[in-house]
Each structure stands twice: as structure tokens, then as C-alpha cells.
Design a protein around this motif. Sequence first.
Motif, PDB file in Angstrom:
ATOM      1  N   GLU A   6      -8.773 -27.147  85.948  1.00  0.00           N
ATOM      2  CA  GLU A   6      -9.548 -28.212  85.416  1.00  0.00           C
ATOM      3  C   GLU A   6      -9.231 -29.396  85.689  1.00  0.00           C
ATOM      4  O   GLU A   6      -8.319 -29.935  85.817  1.00  0.00           O
ATOM      5  CB  GLU A   6     -10.236 -27.619  83.711  1.00  0.00           C
ATOM      6  N   ARG A   7     -10.685 -30.078  86.000  1.00  0.00           N
ATOM      7  CA  ARG A   7     -10.318 -31.241  86.966  1.00  0.00           C
ATOM      8  C   ARG A   7     -11.597 -32.008  86.567  1.00  0.00           C
ATOM      9  O   ARG A   7     -12.486 -31.779  86.751  1.00  0.00           O
ATOM     10  CB  ARG A   7     -10.575 -31.687  88.329  1.00  0.00           C
ATOM     11  N   CYS A   8     -11.635 -33.188  85.118  1.00  0.00           N
ATOM     12  CA  CYS A   8     -13.084 -34.422  85.287  1.00  0.00           C
ATOM     13  C   CYS A   8     -12.011 -35.310  86.246  1.00  0.00           C
ATOM     14  O   CYS A   8     -11.063 -36.055  86.276  1.00  0.00           O
ATOM     15  CB  CYS A   8     -12.900 -34.287  83.485  1.00  0.00           C
ATOM     16  N   GLY A   9     -13.596 -36.234  86.585  1.00  0.00           N
ATOM     17  CA  GLY A   9     -13.612 -37.313  87.016  1.00  0.00           C
ATOM     18  C   GLY A   9     -14.696 -38.126  87.739  1.00  0.00           C
ATOM     19  O   GLY A   9     -15.972 -37.269  87.678  1.00  0.00           O
ATOM     20  N   LEU A  10     -14.428 -39.051  88.568  1.00  0.00           N
ATOM     21  CA  LEU A  10     -15.392 -39.454  89.646  1.00  0.00           C
ATOM     22  C   LEU A  10     -14.946 -39.034  90.523  1.00  0.00           C
ATOM     23  O   LEU A  10     -14.705 -39.423  91.312  1.00  0.00           O
ATOM     24  CB  LEU A  10     -15.407 -41.231  88.981  1.00  0.00           C
ATOM     25  N   VAL A  11     -16.223 -38.379  90.720  1.00  0.00           N
ATOM     26  CA  VAL A  11     -16.181 -37.121  92.327  1.00  0.00           C
ATOM     27  C   VAL A  11     -17.394 -37.950  93.503  1.00  0.00           C
ATOM     28  O   VAL A  11     -18.359 -37.608  93.017  1.00  0.00           O
ATOM     29  CB  VAL A  11     -15.996 -35.109  91.947  1.00  0.00           C
ATOM     30  N   LEU A  12     -16.693 -37.555  94.161  1.00  0.00           N
ATOM     31  CA  LEU A  12     -17.982 -37.822  95.456  1.00  0.00           C
ATOM     32  C   LEU A  12     -18.290 -37.514  95.684  1.00  0.00           C
ATOM     33  O   LEU A  12     -18.483 -35.760  96.073  1.00  0.00           O
ATOM     34  CB  LEU A  12     -17.296 -38.885  96.388  1.00  0.00           C
ATOM     35  N   ASP A  13     -19.893 -37.383  96.443  1.00  0.00           N
ATOM     36  CA  ASP A  13     -20.377 -36.337  96.715  1.00  0.00           C
ATOM     37  C   ASP A  13     -20.241 -35.970  97.969  1.00  0.00           C
ATOM     38  O   ASP A  13     -19.483 -37.247  98.501  1.00  0.00           O
ATOM     39  CB  ASP A  13     -21.925 -36.376  97.288  1.00  0.00           C
ATOM     40  N   ASP A  14     -19.961 -34.823  98.721  1.00  0.00           N
ATOM     41  CA  ASP A  14     -19.479 -34.408  99.803  1.00  0.00           C
ATOM     42  C   ASP A  14     -19.852 -35.445 100.824  1.00  0.00           C
ATOM     43  O   ASP A  14     -19.311 -35.520 102.333  1.00  0.00           O
ATOM     44  CB  ASP A  14     -20.530 -33.140 100.479  1.00  0.00           C
ATOM     45  N   ASP A  15     -21.018 -36.222 101.633  1.00  0.00           N
ATOM     46  CA  ASP A  15     -21.598 -36.786 101.931  1.00  0.00           C
ATOM     47  C   ASP A  15     -20.393 -38.424 101.860  1.00  0.00           C
ATOM     48  O   ASP A  15     -20.976 -39.123 102.572  1.00  0.00           O
ATOM     49  CB  ASP A  15     -22.956 -37.674 102.532  1.00  0.00           C
ATOM     50  N   GLU A  16     -19.740 -38.673 101.118  1.00  0.00           N
ATOM     51  CA  GLU A  16     -19.143 -39.806  99.955  1.00  0.00           C
ATOM     52  C   GLU A  16     -19.309 -41.320 100.194  1.00  0.00           C
ATOM     53  O   GLU A  16     -19.564 -42.469 100.458  1.00  0.00           O
ATOM     54  CB  GLU A  16     -18.305 -40.213 101.656  1.00  0.00           C
ATOM     55  N   THR A  17     -20.930 -40.836 100.111  1.00  0.00           N
ATOM     56  CA  THR A  17     -22.059 -41.741  99.928  1.00  0.00           C
ATOM     57  C   THR A  17     -22.213 -42.589  97.850  1.00  0.00           C
ATOM     58  O   THR A  17     -23.045 -43.376  97.529  1.00  0.00           O
ATOM     59  CB  THR A  17     -22.991 -41.714 100.593  1.00  0.00           C
ATOM     60  N   GLY A  18     -22.034 -41.503  97.306  1.00  0.00           N
ATOM     61  CA  GLY A  18     -22.746 -41.764  95.838  1.00  0.00           C
ATOM     62  C   GLY A  18     -21.936 -40.456  94.988  1.00  0.00           C
ATOM     63  O   GLY A  18     -21.013 -39.749  95.565  1.00  0.00           O
ATOM     64  N   PRO A  19     -22.389 -40.273  93.958  1.00  0.00           N
ATOM     65  CA  PRO A  19     -23.018 -41.355  93.477  1.00  0.00           C
ATOM     66  C   PRO A  19     -21.861 -42.260  92.847  1.00  0.00           C
ATOM     67  O   PRO A  19     -21.023 -42.656  93.279  1.00  0.00           O
ATOM     68  CB  PRO A  19     -22.956 -41.067  91.697  1.00  0.00           C
ATOM     69  N   ALA A  20     -22.948 -43.237  92.535  1.00  0.00           N
ATOM     70  CA  ALA A  20     -22.426 -45.163  92.971  1.00  0.00           C
ATOM     71  C   ALA A  20     -21.220 -45.327  92.158  1.00  0.00           C
ATOM     72  O   ALA A  20     -20.576 -46.077  92.234  1.00  0.00           O
ATOM     73  CB  ALA A  20     -23.788 -46.470  92.078  1.00  0.00           C
ATOM     74  N   PRO A  21     -20.835 -45.022  90.902  1.00  0.00           N
ATOM     75  CA  PRO A  21     -19.949 -45.083  90.349  1.00  0.00           C
ATOM     76  C   PRO A  21     -18.616 -44.136  90.623  1.00  0.00           C
ATOM     77  O   PRO A  21     -17.475 -45.423  90.742  1.00  0.00           O
ATOM     78  CB  PRO A  21     -20.425 -44.298  88.669  1.00  0.00           C
ATOM     79  N   ALA A  22     -18.478 -43.484  91.336  1.00  0.00           N
ATOM     80  CA  ALA A  22     -17.627 -42.452  92.084  1.00  0.00           C
ATOM     81  C   ALA A  22     -17.569 -43.446  93.421  1.00  0.00           C
ATOM     82  O   ALA A  22     -15.864 -43.580  93.679  1.00  0.00           O
ATOM     83  CB  ALA A  22     -17.740 -41.296  92.835  1.00  0.00           C
TER      84      ALA A  22
END
Length: 76
Positions: A6-22
Motif C-alpha cells: 500500500e502506498r498513500c501520497g501525492l501521486v502525479l498523473d502520468d503526464d506529470e502535470t498534475g494534480p496541482a498538489p502533487a
Amino acid sequence: MVSRAERCGLVLDDDETGPAPAALMGLNMLVETRSGHNYTYGEYRRWLTEAGFTGVTVVPLDAAGANAALVARRTG
């Protein structure tokens, strides 16, 4: 035997542009560490698959410091 990752956190979308908090966390990692980087869903999926985990699932979260939980399992 069944293992679970299990991994919880701020994960980037695959295009690395968001979501903003990540994306902002990724910027913070670059500022605060030598090789800081925030990782994408695809990177986590690849690492888990290479480690023998299957059924990688993304559970969206709306929490401070976490936008997703990644869950996977391995048998054997």
C-alpha cells in the motif's frame, strides 16, 4: 502466502502535470533535496509489477497530503 503493498501520497498523473498538489510537492522535493522527485501512477505500477505484485488498484483520496492510495498484492 499473500503479501499486500500500500502506498498513500501525492501521486502525479502520468503526464506529470498534475494534480496541482502533487505537482507542487514535486517542486518542493526538487528545492529541498538533492534528487527530489514526485512519482507518477505509471512509475508505481511498473515498480510493483516488476516486484511481482498484481492487481494494482488506485483509490482516489481527498485528504491533506494524499490524493491517492495504490494497493497491490502478491502471492507466493
